[in-house]
Every structure is written in structure tokens, then in C-alpha cells.
Scaffold this motif. Sequence first.
Motif, PDB file in Angstrom:
ATOM      1  N   GLU A 187      -2.519  10.368  13.195  1.00 34.11           N
ATOM      2  CA  GLU A 187      -1.644  10.403  14.366  1.00 34.11           C
ATOM      3  C   GLU A 187      -1.958  11.704  15.088  1.00 34.11           C
ATOM      4  O   GLU A 187      -1.840  12.777  14.510  1.00 34.11           O
ATOM      5  N   THR A 198      -3.855   5.694  14.816  1.00 37.78           N
ATOM      6  CA  THR A 198      -4.875   4.756  14.332  1.00 37.78           C
ATOM      7  C   THR A 198      -4.232   3.678  13.478  1.00 37.78           C
ATOM      8  O   THR A 198      -3.128   3.851  12.966  1.00 37.78           O
ATOM      9  N   LYS A 199      -4.934   2.565  13.326  1.00 42.48           N
ATOM     10  CA  LYS A 199      -4.568   1.600  12.302  1.00 42.48           C
ATOM     11  C   LYS A 199      -5.019   2.198  10.978  1.00 42.48           C
ATOM     12  O   LYS A 199      -5.811   3.134  10.953  1.00 42.48           O
ATOM     13  N   PRO A 200      -4.534   1.675   9.849  1.00 42.16           N
ATOM     14  CA  PRO A 200      -5.015   2.200   8.575  1.00 42.16           C
ATOM     15  C   PRO A 200      -6.543   2.051   8.492  1.00 42.16           C
ATOM     16  O   PRO A 200      -7.079   1.010   8.847  1.00 42.16           O
ATOM     17  N   SER A 259      -3.297   7.463   1.580  1.00 42.37           N
ATOM     18  CA  SER A 259      -2.784   6.779   0.394  1.00 42.37           C
ATOM     19  C   SER A 259      -3.974   6.388  -0.465  1.00 42.37           C
ATOM     20  O   SER A 259      -5.113   6.392   0.008  1.00 42.37           O
ATOM     21  N   GLY A 293      -1.542   1.719  -1.151  1.00 42.47           N
ATOM     22  CA  GLY A 293      -0.569   2.528  -1.867  1.00 42.47           C
ATOM     23  C   GLY A 293       0.423   3.158  -0.903  1.00 42.47           C
ATOM     24  O   GLY A 293       0.375   2.924   0.314  1.00 42.47           O
ATOM     25  N   ARG A 342       1.843   6.100   1.283  1.00 41.35           N
ATOM     26  CA  ARG A 342       1.159   7.201   1.972  1.00 41.35           C
ATOM     27  C   ARG A 342       2.029   8.446   2.048  1.00 41.35           C
ATOM     28  O   ARG A 342       3.260   8.363   2.017  1.00 41.35           O
ATOM     29  N   LYS A 376      10.493  10.568   3.423  1.00 46.05           N
ATOM     30  CA  LYS A 376      10.620   9.483   4.404  1.00 46.05           C
ATOM     31  C   LYS A 376      11.005   8.189   3.711  1.00 46.05           C
ATOM     32  O   LYS A 376      10.845   7.102   4.252  1.00 46.05           O
TER      33      LYS A 376
HETATM   34  P1  ADP Z   1       5.415   7.402  11.208  1.00 47.45           P
HETATM   35  O1  ADP Z   1       6.337   7.211  12.345  1.00 47.45           O
HETATM   36  O2  ADP Z   1       6.037   7.290   9.874  1.00 47.45           O
HETATM   37  O3  ADP Z   1       4.598   8.625  11.364  1.00 47.45           O
HETATM   38  P2  ADP Z   1       3.368   5.786  12.366  1.00 47.45           P
HETATM   39  O4  ADP Z   1       3.313   4.297  12.413  1.00 47.45           O
HETATM   40  O5  ADP Z   1       3.584   6.540  13.630  1.00 47.45           O
HETATM   41  O6  ADP Z   1       4.446   6.138  11.268  1.00 47.45           O
HETATM   42  O7  ADP Z   1       2.017   6.318  11.732  1.00 47.45           O
HETATM   43  C1  ADP Z   1       1.630   6.014  10.454  1.00 47.45           C
HETATM   44  C2  ADP Z   1       0.126   6.219  10.323  1.00 47.45           C
HETATM   45  O8  ADP Z   1      -0.254   5.987   8.971  1.00 47.45           O
HETATM   46  C3  ADP Z   1      -0.677   5.250  11.140  1.00 47.45           C
HETATM   47  O9  ADP Z   1      -1.885   5.853  11.530  1.00 47.45           O
HETATM   48  C4  ADP Z   1      -0.934   4.125  10.150  1.00 47.45           C
HETATM   49  O10 ADP Z   1      -2.100   3.421  10.459  1.00 47.45           O
HETATM   50  C5  ADP Z   1      -1.129   4.880   8.874  1.00 47.45           C
HETATM   51  N1  ADP Z   1      -0.765   4.153   7.663  1.00 47.45           N
HETATM   52  C6  ADP Z   1       0.155   3.166   7.512  1.00 47.45           C
HETATM   53  N2  ADP Z   1       0.190   2.769   6.228  1.00 47.45           N
HETATM   54  C7  ADP Z   1      -0.701   3.507   5.539  1.00 47.45           C
HETATM   55  C8  ADP Z   1      -1.117   3.577   4.184  1.00 47.45           C
HETATM   56  N3  ADP Z   1      -0.577   2.793   3.250  1.00 47.45           N
HETATM   57  N4  ADP Z   1      -2.059   4.474   3.853  1.00 47.45           N
HETATM   58  C9  ADP Z   1      -2.590   5.283   4.771  1.00 47.45           C
HETATM   59  N5  ADP Z   1      -2.257   5.264   6.067  1.00 47.45           N
HETATM   60  C10 ADP Z   1      -1.316   4.400   6.461  1.00 47.45           C
END
Ligand code: ADP
Length: 502
Positions: A24, A176-178, A223, A233, A235, A288
Motif C-alpha cells: 500500500e 496492490t492485489k496480493p 504473510s 496465511g 498478514r 487489527k
Molecule cells: P488495510 O485497510 O487493512 O490496510 P487494504 O485492503 O488497504 O487493507 O490493504 C491490504 C494489502 O494487503 C493489500 O495490498 C492486499 O493485497 C494485501 N493482502 C491481503 N491479504 C493478504 C495476505 N494474506 N498476505 C499478504 N498480503 C495480503
Amino acid sequence: MAETVTLMPYDEALERFEPVLGLETHVELGTASKMFCGCPTTFGAPPNTHVCPICLALPGSLPVANVKAIESTIRIGLALNCSIAEWCRFARKNYFYPDMPKNYQISQYDEPLCTDGYLDVQVEGKTVRVEIERVHLEEDTGKSTHVGGATGRIQGADYSIVDYNRAGIPLVEIVTKPVEGTDRLAPEVAKAYVTELRELLRSLGVSDVRMEEGSLRCDVNVSLMPRGSSTWGTRTETKNVNSLRSVERSVRGEIERQAAILADGGRIIQETRHFHEDTGATTSGRSKEEAQDYRYFPEPDLVPIAPDPAWVATLKAELPELPSVRRARIQAEWGVSDLDMAAMHNADAIELVEATVAAGAPAADARKWWMGELARRANEAGTALADLPITPGDVAKVTELVASGALNDKLARQVLEGVLAGEGAPEAVVEKRGLRIVNDEGELSAIIDQVLAGNADAADKVRSGKIAAVGALVGGVMKASRGKADAGRARELILEKLGVEG
Ligand code: ADP
Ligand code: MG
Ligand code: ZN
């Protein structure tokens, strides 16, 4: 509260687990005025001088969206291959935070301006596609300073003060997406992504992207899942990692930490963590586990954003050459290998080399100095190449002095050293240090006579046809002239004096 942290060696961690990343990134836009008012956005003004009733959230004040910030966000989205919403809204994100005057932040929630894009990054010669979930627009918070106490944190501080100059500066969040499948390269991919993104944003001219000043901030999610599993897993999110190197280190450290916990039968707690530059370790922040309820709702004080598709098309057509495209073009122009290009990119040297070429140096020479002597010095000093106190113009001048025969490489290195030491521009250093090559034939001839007289054995060998022995004599001349002789010319003159054909 000290936390005991056990780490698993990186290689072992990677044998047992696969990392998943999520990045992020927050970018402060370089607009002239704030997101919802007319206050200036310049950095470093006296505290609380860039404020007004709107960004201080005084009762009755109403926000008006900054069209330039919307334009910049759309341009970022387009450069990241996103779809641009034809209609979307700002949302109110409610939470209490002392440096946020409204006690809610105007952000975007389920209707971001840009969605579903990607950014390709190069790591070890491979292209990794990092998919972008969303790019949205929000406002920055103010900045708290905790006074007293040893750490600068709120714990142990005597009091805290708040500067609202930053409150309301337009902030773009790129999520980003995961990212899966990066394996042992996860730390490098994370760093390469932020590096590429930073360059992209710089090329768009939307932000000064200074990580040290906080105009580019990165939260790193990591994660682990056991090898063979396909279920992600839990994160953790390491907040505000403020250098490219720290992005890499924080991913690596988090992989080592989580692996140790999981291998020991423990579980990862979903939490934010803080990265410590000095140790490279992270410590626990805010949990969180219970998702906060921000009570998002559409911002009632602002009209929806409905960018005209024709305007978006124009913005797309007018995007500048993007960094990856530009690098491919430069690489072809300079005729360098993929490896050399990647090395320059990693060292953040491309723009410096480019500027040096623009100042008149041949590309090969510009590259040689920046990636050789200057990279070594930057490394020694622990600074970025661009922060060395030398300009591309200086480096171009040095290459010119070498090309004209006034300096050899050894003297050129001394000139660079002088410039870095603040002794002035290259020509001034040459004068002050007396570094010009001895190309006065009389002076050179006298030095050679002296060397021949002191090395009769070597001179005889050369006379009798063992030309290789001339090396020792040239070496003697270089030594006697303290490196200032032109070695090639010295060799010619020595052979001439000894009556041998080179
Ligand atoms: P938050 O508001 O909790 O910060 P966001 O959706 O804004 O959540 O951002 C979460 C970030 O973590 C995104 O880049 C998402 O792709 C990534 N993410 C989500 N699940 C996982 C995971 N299991 N492991 C690693 N990264 C993850
Ligand atoms: Mg987030
Ligand atoms: Zn204001």
C-alpha cells in the motif's frame, strides 16, 4: 514492553513457506493547493501557517474538490493500466486521531477512482507483474511531534504538539492485489515495485516522491503459507517504511520472524508493525484482529466525481513516455547489455548518466564514472549516487579532460575526489592540486633520462630486444611524475631514446 523475537534463517524459511506480499503506497500529490481548500502545500513552512477554516474543520466550512488532484489521480491510474470510474464518490472514514481536525478523513471506499491495473517490474532479469487493486484519492493528516522522552514516540513523551500544515494535502493511495509466486525474491520484488512506482510517479510529475520527507510512504503486508498450500496465511502490515532499502529489509525480516513463529506451532496475529531503520527489525503496533468499524458513508458535502470520458482519453493520450519504455529506448541508444542496464537502474544512475551525456560526455564514459569510481564513493559514504556533491556537468567535464589528454584515469579519479571534497569544479581542482598530465616534451624527456639512468639493467634488456622490460621503465616514469605523465607518450619516447622500434 520488550518483545522477544526469534528469527528463522531466510533460506530455511523459504524452504518451508511461500510468502505473499501486499503493498500500500501513499503519495502526496504536488498540487499547488490542498485537496479541499486553497491552502498552499509547500513543505517546511512554520507550523500551522498553511491552514484555513476548511482544513481546520471549523464549523460551517465546506470542502471543494481540487480538480488538479483528480486529474493527477486519473493520470496515475492510466499509467498503471487501470480502469477509470465514470462516476464515483468520496467517502467519510470516521475515526478519532489527534492530527486529523475533522475526526473523519475524506477518502474513497467502495467507489475508488481507478481499479484493476498492473505494473511490471524487472527482478533478476525476470518480469514480475504486480497487479493493482485500486488507486484512490484522500486527504493527508497533520503531523504530531512528541516532545520529551527518548524515542520521539508518544510513550514517555512530556507533551505532544500538532502541525496542521499537512492536513488536507491530497494523498493518493495505491494498493496492490496480493502478490504470489515471488518466492525467495519477495524482498527484491517489493523493492523493485516501489522503485518502479516511484519512477513512474516522478515521470508523471505528480509528486516529488521523497521517501525521507514522507511524500511517498509505503506499508508492507506479508504473510506466509506452508509450501504446497494455496490458502494465504494471516498478514502483518509494516507501516511507513521510508526508504527503498527498508522495503526490502522489512519483507525479509518479516518472513524470518513469521516463519519462526509458524514453525513453532504459533499463529500470526493480524497487526500493524513498526520498522526500525537501525536494527532492521519490526515491533508490534496496533492489532487489527477486530476490524475497525470506520462507519464509512458517502461524503455528503461533496458532489460525485464523474470524469468526462473524452477528458480521460485526452489525459491518456498525453501521458509522457513511461520509465520502462524510456529505459528500453535508452538501452538501445547506449548499446548496453541487460545486465549493465539493470545495474544502472538499481543504482539509480540512469538519470545521472543521461544528464552527463546531455552535458556532452560519451555514454560509455559517463556510465564508467558513475557506476565505477562514484558508485564506490557513494557506497563508502553510505549515500545515494544522486546525493554525492558532484553534478553531471562536473563528470562530463572530467571525461572531456581525459579525452583531450589533459588527464589520465588515475588523475581523473583524484579530480573527482577533489570535487567531492568541496574543492571546486574539476578545472579548479586540476589547478589547485596540479594534476594536469605532463605533456611538456622537455619535462617528460628529463624525467625519462633520470629513470633510464637509475635503471640501467632494464634499459639494457630493452636495447637487446626484450621489449617487455619497457613496462618497468614506464612505471618508473609514472612514479617519478607522481602519475602525471602520459604513459603512452612516455613509452614511445623511452623506446626512441633506446633506439628500439615499438
Ligand atoms: P488495510 O485497510 O487493512 O490496510 P487494504 O485492503 O488497504 O487493507 O490493504 C491490504 C494489502 O494487503 C493489500 O495490498 C492486499 O493485497 C494485501 N493482502 C491481503 N491479504 C493478504 C495476505 N494474506 N498476505 C499478504 N498480503 C495480503
Ligand atoms: Mg490500508
Ligand atoms: Zn486550508
